[in-house]
Motif scaffolding. Structure first.
Motif, PDB file in Angstrom:
ATOM      1  N   ALA A   6       0.518  -1.584  -0.460  1.00  0.00           N
ATOM      2  CA  ALA A   6      -0.825  -0.162  -0.150  1.00  0.00           C
ATOM      3  C   ALA A   6       1.093   1.048   0.301  1.00  0.00           C
ATOM      4  O   ALA A   6       1.799   1.294   0.637  1.00  0.00           O
ATOM      5  CB  ALA A   6      -0.720  -0.055   1.194  1.00  0.00           C
ATOM      6  N   ASP A  36      -8.296  -3.715  -5.691  1.00  0.00           N
ATOM      7  CA  ASP A  36      -9.174  -3.650  -5.312  1.00  0.00           C
ATOM      8  C   ASP A  36     -10.314  -3.959  -5.358  1.00  0.00           C
ATOM      9  O   ASP A  36     -11.539  -4.267  -4.086  1.00  0.00           O
ATOM     10  CB  ASP A  36      -8.945  -2.158  -4.381  1.00  0.00           C
ATOM     11  CG  ASP A  36      -7.837  -1.967  -3.992  1.00  0.00           C
ATOM     12  OD1 ASP A  36      -7.256  -2.903  -3.294  1.00  0.00           O
ATOM     13  OD2 ASP A  36      -7.575  -0.426  -3.309  1.00  0.00           O
ATOM     14  N   LEU A  71      -4.844  -9.200   6.248  1.00  0.00           N
ATOM     15  CA  LEU A  71      -5.189 -10.905   5.447  1.00  0.00           C
ATOM     16  C   LEU A  71      -4.426 -11.383   5.599  1.00  0.00           C
ATOM     17  O   LEU A  71      -2.933 -11.676   5.417  1.00  0.00           O
ATOM     18  CB  LEU A  71      -6.020 -10.151   3.949  1.00  0.00           C
ATOM     19  CG  LEU A  71      -7.441  -8.625   3.313  1.00  0.00           C
ATOM     20  CD1 LEU A  71      -6.762  -8.832   2.153  1.00  0.00           C
ATOM     21  CD2 LEU A  71      -8.339  -9.196   4.097  1.00  0.00           C
ATOM     22  N   TRP A  75      -9.611 -14.123  -3.975  1.00  0.00           N
ATOM     23  CA  TRP A  75      -9.881 -12.499  -4.722  1.00  0.00           C
ATOM     24  C   TRP A  75      -8.414 -12.451  -5.949  1.00  0.00           C
ATOM     25  O   TRP A  75      -8.806 -12.105  -7.083  1.00  0.00           O
ATOM     26  CB  TRP A  75      -8.560 -11.771  -3.639  1.00  0.00           C
ATOM     27  CG  TRP A  75      -8.547 -10.184  -4.327  1.00  0.00           C
ATOM     28  CD1 TRP A  75      -8.942  -9.185  -4.762  1.00  0.00           C
ATOM     29  CD2 TRP A  75      -7.215  -9.795  -4.057  1.00  0.00           C
ATOM     30  NE1 TRP A  75      -8.412  -8.218  -5.104  1.00  0.00           N
ATOM     31  CE2 TRP A  75      -7.114  -8.868  -4.184  1.00  0.00           C
ATOM     32  CE3 TRP A  75      -5.825 -10.046  -3.012  1.00  0.00           C
ATOM     33  CZ2 TRP A  75      -6.128  -7.437  -4.549  1.00  0.00           C
ATOM     34  CZ3 TRP A  75      -4.686  -9.624  -3.425  1.00  0.00           C
ATOM     35  CH2 TRP A  75      -4.915  -8.656  -3.926  1.00  0.00           C
ATOM     36  N   HIS A  87      -9.570   5.824   1.671  1.00  0.00           N
ATOM     37  CA  HIS A  87      -9.070   4.739   1.109  1.00  0.00           C
ATOM     38  C   HIS A  87      -9.563   3.848   2.541  1.00  0.00           C
ATOM     39  O   HIS A  87      -9.012   4.344   3.478  1.00  0.00           O
ATOM     40  CB  HIS A  87      -8.045   5.012   0.606  1.00  0.00           C
ATOM     41  CG  HIS A  87      -7.601   3.622   0.302  1.00  0.00           C
ATOM     42  ND1 HIS A  87      -7.778   1.962   0.927  1.00  0.00           N
ATOM     43  CD2 HIS A  87      -7.284   3.542  -1.827  1.00  0.00           C
ATOM     44  CE1 HIS A  87      -7.329   1.523  -0.165  1.00  0.00           C
ATOM     45  NE2 HIS A  87      -7.240   1.560  -1.534  1.00  0.00           N
TER      46      HIS A  87
HETATM   47  O1  LIG Z   1      -4.076   0.266  -1.943  1.00  0.00           O
HETATM   48  C1  LIG Z   1      -3.479  -0.264  -1.060  1.00  0.00           C
HETATM   49  O2  LIG Z   1      -3.616   0.459   0.144  1.00  0.00           O
HETATM   50  C2  LIG Z   1      -3.177  -1.624  -1.889  1.00  0.00           C
HETATM   51  O3  LIG Z   1      -3.052  -2.548  -3.158  1.00  0.00           O
HETATM   52  C3  LIG Z   1      -4.396  -2.225  -0.823  1.00  0.00           C
HETATM   53  O4  LIG Z   1      -5.594  -2.177  -1.369  1.00  0.00           O
HETATM   54  C4  LIG Z   1      -4.520  -3.648   0.053  1.00  0.00           C
HETATM   55  O5  LIG Z   1      -3.079  -4.029   0.100  1.00  0.00           O
HETATM   56  C5  LIG Z   1      -4.871  -4.999  -1.578  1.00  0.00           C
HETATM   57  O6  LIG Z   1      -6.034  -4.612  -2.283  1.00  0.00           O
HETATM   58  C6  LIG Z   1      -4.819  -6.128  -0.671  1.00  0.00           C
HETATM   59  O7  LIG Z   1      -4.284  -6.597   0.826  1.00  0.00           O
HETATM   60  P1  LIG Z   1      -3.030  -6.923   0.325  1.00  0.00           P
HETATM   61  O8  LIG Z   1      -1.655  -6.354  -0.013  1.00  0.00           O
HETATM   62  O9  LIG Z   1      -3.537  -7.317   1.691  1.00  0.00           O
HETATM   63  O10 LIG Z   1      -3.051  -8.797  -0.397  1.00  0.00           O
END
Ligand SMILES: O=C(O)[C@H](O)[C@@H](O)[C@H](O)[C@H](O)COP(=O)(O)O
Ligand SMILES: Nc1ncnc2c1ncn2[C@@H]1O[C@H](COP(=O)(O)OP(=O)(O)O)[C@@H](O)[C@H]1O
Length: 203
Positions: free
Chosen positions: A36, A59, A76, A84, A152
């Motif tokens: 993220a 997402d 997760l 997913w 977000h």
């Molecule tokens: O932009 C973000 O903040 C991330 O990408 C976030 O949305 C998340 O990381 C994934 O969608 C899934 O989660 P994991 O990374 O824990 O698999």
């Protein structure tokens, strides 16, 4: 300006019986990866726009249970992620089957086994190529960027848990690594140049 996507060509090997070479374009699935805050959405939007390829936001494919979990600050697990990842892979393949010459997908793909799930998209057809663009940044930098992000569900307290499970894709030859410490414009430009080299068959 990026080269036109259509310029990419796979030259099928000629044989004694088929001396004329035919060309067939590759269809690339570009997976923009990293924890993220590394810039996946920002870079993927840019690539999608400049290459004129459909954008698939990872997402958007989470079940509500995953979103609720992440929003409440609970990381997760593998079991939360398998379906997913498979759904996301199917979405990319379906996009190509619908006629798109390629697509750009965002997915954190933190572990090698997660990337392996996506890699199976190449089984859909022999002209399908998966390439990962790993946006590389340190934890402090990404924490800072996630804190600045508004609206977000994924809050900054999730960054540390993502780094705890992150397996950086060193040694995986279908991965382009891009340093994200520069400005967004610099990162987008570098990612665009690297992806363009792939499309032109130079990398
Ligand atoms: O932009 C973000 O903040 C991330 O990408 C976030 O949305 C998340 O990381 C994934 O969608 C899934 O989660 P994991 O990374 O824990 O698999
Ligand atoms: N290279 C960069 N320099 C400064 N800010 C950035 C950079 N890349 C992304 N950002 C900002 O950081 C935040 C997270 O970027 P985002 O694209 O949402 O990352 P991700 O999709 O990987 O979580 C956004 O507010 C975005 O504008």
């Amino acid at each position: 300006m990026l080269a036109k996507y259509e310029t990419a060509a796979l030259t099928t090997p000629s044989t004694l019986h088929t001396p004329l070479r035919t060309t067939k374009p590759f269809r690339h699935i570009f997976i923009i990866t990293g924890p993220a805050g590394c810039g996946k959405s920002s870079v993927a939007h840019y690539l999608s726009r400049t290459l004129d390829l459909p954008y698939i936001e990872g997402d958007d494919f989470h079940p509500q249970s995953n979103i609720d979990k992440m929003a409440s600050g609970v990381p997760l697990t593998d079991d939360d992620r398998w379906s997913w990842l498979e759904t996301l892979r199917s979405a990319a393949v379906t996009t190509l089957e619908s006629g798109a010459p390629g697509c750009v997908v965002t997915c954190s793909a933190l572990k090698r086994v997660y990337r392996d799930v996506i890699r199976q998209a190449t089984r859909a057809a022999d002209d399908v190529v998966v390439r990962f663009v790993y946006l590389r940044g340190n934890k402090e930098l990404l924490l800072h960027r996630v804190k600045q992000r508004k609206d977000h569900y994924m809050k900054d307290d999730m960054v540390a848990s993502q780094f705890a499970v992150l397996e950086e894709p060193w040694g995986e030859d279908d991965v382009i690594s891009v340093d994200v410490s520069g400005t967004l414009e610099q990162v987008q430009r570098t990612a665009g140049e690297e992806v363009n080299r792939v499309i032109e068959g130079l990398a």
